[in-house]
Design a protein around this motif. Structure first.
Motif, PDB file in Angstrom:
ATOM      1  N   THR A 193      -0.066  -9.468   0.636  1.00 51.20           N
ATOM      2  CA  THR A 193       0.787  -7.774  -0.357  1.00 51.20           C
ATOM      3  C   THR A 193       1.333  -8.807  -1.685  1.00 51.20           C
ATOM      4  N   ALA A 194       1.626  -7.262  -2.620  1.00 45.32           N
ATOM      5  CA  ALA A 194       2.379  -8.224  -3.662  1.00 45.32           C
ATOM      6  C   ALA A 194       3.397  -7.459  -4.509  1.00 45.32           C
ATOM      7  N   ALA A 253       0.944  -5.064   9.882  1.00 45.67           N
ATOM      8  CA  ALA A 253       0.956  -2.793   8.638  1.00 45.67           C
ATOM      9  C   ALA A 253       0.629  -3.508   7.252  1.00 45.67           C
ATOM     10  N   HIS A 254       0.096  -3.239   6.464  1.00 43.26           N
ATOM     11  CA  HIS A 254       0.507  -3.246   5.257  1.00 43.26           C
ATOM     12  C   HIS A 254       0.259  -2.123   5.332  1.00 43.26           C
ATOM     13  N   SER A 255       2.295  -2.013   4.566  1.00 47.45           N
ATOM     14  CA  SER A 255       2.414  -0.503   4.292  1.00 47.45           C
ATOM     15  C   SER A 255       3.022   0.047   2.283  1.00 47.45           C
ATOM     16  N   GLY A 256       1.710   0.670   2.248  1.00 44.58           N
ATOM     17  CA  GLY A 256       1.856   0.872   0.662  1.00 44.58           C
ATOM     18  C   GLY A 256       2.473   2.439   1.206  1.00 44.58           C
ATOM     19  N   TRP A 257       2.597   2.771  -0.042  1.00 45.98           N
ATOM     20  CA  TRP A 257       3.128   4.071  -0.368  1.00 45.98           C
ATOM     21  C   TRP A 257       2.680   5.491   0.299  1.00 45.98           C
ATOM     22  N   ARG A 258       1.531   5.108   0.122  1.00 43.80           N
ATOM     23  CA  ARG A 258       0.600   6.264   0.851  1.00 43.80           C
ATOM     24  C   ARG A 258       0.913   5.989   2.419  1.00 43.80           C
ATOM     25  N   PRO A 309       5.056  -5.769   4.014  1.00 39.97           N
ATOM     26  CA  PRO A 309       4.286  -6.433   5.629  1.00 39.97           C
ATOM     27  C   PRO A 309       4.878  -6.141   6.423  1.00 39.97           C
ATOM     28  N   VAL A 310       4.782  -5.461   7.128  1.00 45.37           N
ATOM     29  CA  VAL A 310       5.591  -5.373   7.917  1.00 45.37           C
ATOM     30  C   VAL A 310       4.908  -5.892   9.877  1.00 45.37           C
ATOM     31  N   LEU A 311       5.881  -6.600  10.509  1.00 47.26           N
ATOM     32  CA  LEU A 311       4.802  -7.608  10.850  1.00 47.26           C
ATOM     33  C   LEU A 311       5.298  -7.208  12.839  1.00 47.26           C
ATOM     34  N   PHE A 312       4.746  -6.575  14.478  1.00 45.25           N
ATOM     35  CA  PHE A 312       5.412  -6.377  15.197  1.00 45.25           C
ATOM     36  C   PHE A 312       5.168  -7.001  16.285  1.00 45.25           C
ATOM     37  N   VAL A 348       9.801  -2.895  21.030  1.00 43.27           N
ATOM     38  CA  VAL A 348       8.999  -3.411  20.348  1.00 43.27           C
ATOM     39  C   VAL A 348       9.730  -4.463  19.022  1.00 43.27           C
ATOM     40  N   ARG A 349       9.565  -5.457  18.886  1.00 45.37           N
ATOM     41  CA  ARG A 349      10.756  -5.888  17.480  1.00 45.37           C
ATOM     42  C   ARG A 349       9.445  -5.997  16.430  1.00 45.37           C
ATOM     43  N   ALA A 350      10.693  -5.286  15.206  1.00 43.62           N
ATOM     44  CA  ALA A 350      10.030  -5.536  14.080  1.00 43.62           C
ATOM     45  C   ALA A 350      10.651  -6.129  12.971  1.00 43.62           C
ATOM     46  N   VAL A 351      10.127  -6.609  11.620  1.00 49.84           N
ATOM     47  CA  VAL A 351      11.007  -7.008  10.983  1.00 49.84           C
ATOM     48  C   VAL A 351       9.836  -6.640   9.307  1.00 49.84           C
ATOM     49  N   LEU A 352      10.731  -6.200   8.109  1.00 49.04           N
ATOM     50  CA  LEU A 352      10.184  -6.246   7.007  1.00 49.04           C
ATOM     51  C   LEU A 352       9.755  -7.251   6.316  1.00 49.04           C
TER      52      LEU A 352
END
Length: 284
Positions: A123-124, A142-147, A128-131, A172-176
Motif C-alpha cells: 500500500t501507499a 486485505a488491500h482496501s482501496g476505495w472500490r 491495509p487490513v490484517l485479520f 476475528v481480530r482486525a487491524v487497519l
C-alpha cells in the motif's frame, strides 16, 4: 505523537497489532525507513512494480521478512487490482518452487490457515487490513482501496473465514494499518456518492472552498463494514496514522506526486518474539 517513536532515518520502523504475537500470529506494517532504495523510493520500498531497482526491492523485502522470522519466498502476495476478490492460500502453494509463486491474479485479499505461509499486502495510501482468528488459527490480509471498500472487501474476508474455516465473526481480530485519512483524502462527487449510499453521509464531508470535492474517511467505512459483519468492536484496532500527513516516514501516492514506493503489511501464523518492536497501542 508518531515522531516520538522515530529513530534515525536508517532505523527500520514497524507497527505490530498489540497482543497478536502472544496469541500466536506474527504481523507488522512496514514504514519507509531503513531500506536500501534510492530517490523517490527511499528507502524501504517493497513494491516491485513502481520502477525501483529490482535488487533493492529484493533486499528490502528480505529485511521485512527477517523481522518477522519468515522466509521471504514464503510470503504470498496478491495482484491487487482495486477490487474485492478473496483468494485462499493452501498447502499446495508451499509445494510450488519459489519462482512459481506469483501473485494471485485479480485478487485483493488472501486467507490461509497454513502455518509457514505469510500473507503480504502492498500500500501507499490505500488501507491495509490484517485479520487473525486465534481460535481457529486463521489469518488474512486485505488491500482496501476505495472500490474494494465500497464493495465490502473486509466483510467478504470475514465471511470467507466463517464459511471456509469455521471461524466465528466475534473471534476475528482486525487491524487497519497506516493509510490516507479524511484530513487528506479528497475525492469527487461520484466517489463520495457511492460511499454515502453504502455507508452513510457521515463518512464523506464537503470540502470547504472546493466545489464538488469531498473528504472521505476510508477507515471509518471499513470499521463499519467489519462491525456489520459481526466483528467485535473490542477486536478492532486502527493505527490511526495518515500516510499523506507523514510521508516523511511513510510512502504516500498522493503526497509524493504519484511516484513513490510501497509499504508491506504482513501476517502469518507461528510468531517468534524479538525485541524492539512497536505496538499499535503506542499510537492510540
Amino acid at each position: 505523537m508518531l515522531g516520538n517513536w522515530i529513530g534515525g532515518h536508517d532505523t527500520p520502523i514497524w507497527l505490530e497489532p498489540s497482543g497478536w504475537r502472544a496469541a500466536g500470529a506474527h504481523a507488522a506494517f512496514s514504514f519507509r525507513l531503513g531500506g536500501v532504495s534510492q530517490g523517490p523510493f527511499a528507502s524501504l520500498n517493497a513494491g516491485g512494480h513502481v520502477g525501483d531497482d529490482a535488487s533493492a526491492v529484493t533486499a528490502n523485502r528480505a529485511k521485512i521478512a527477517a523481522h518477522l522470522s519468515v522466509p521471504v519466498h514464503d510470503i504470498a502476495m496478491a495482484e491487487q487490482v482495486h477490487g474485492s476478490r478473496v483468494a485462499l492460500v493452501g498447502e499446495d502453494w508451499l509445494e510450488l518452487a519459489p519462482q512459481q509463486r506469483v501473485p494471485f491474479a485479480a485478487t485483493d485479499a488472501l486467507v490461509t490457515h497454513v502455518r509457514g505461509i505469510a500473507l503480504g499486502i502492498l500500500t501507499a495510501d490505500c488501507v491495509p487490513v490484517l485479520f487473525f482468528d486465534p481460535v481457529q488459527r486463521v489469518v488474512a490480509a486485505a488491500h482496501s482501496g476505495w472500490r474494494g471498500t465500497v464493495e465490502g472487501i473486509s466483510s467478504r474476508v470475514v465471511k470467507t473465514m466463517v464459511e471456509v474455516y469455521g471461524c466465528r465473526a466475534q473471534n476475528v481480530r482486525a487491524v487497519l494499518g497506516p493509510a490516507i485519512r479524511r484530513c487528506c483524502y479528497e475525492v469527487d462527487e461520484s466517489v463520495a456518492g457511492a460511499f454515502i449510499d453504502r455507508f452513510g453521509r457521515a463518512h464523506a464531508t464537503i470540502r470547504p472552498g472546493r466545489p464538488g470535492k469531498f473528504l472521505l474517511d476510508l477507515p471509518s467505512c471499513i470499521r463499519k463494514d467489519l462491525l456489520e459483519a459481526g466483528v467485535s468492536p473490542h477486536h478492532l484496532q486502527d493505527t490511526g496514522v495518515c500516510t499523506a500527513c507523514r510521508n516523511d516516514v511513510l510512502f504516500s501516492y498522493r503526497a509524493d506526486g504519484g511516484r513513490t514506493g510501497r509499504q508491506l503489511a504482513v501476517v502469518g501464523l507461528r510468531a517468534k518474539r524479538r525485541g524492539g518492536d512497536l505496538s499499535c497501542d503506542q499510537f492510540a
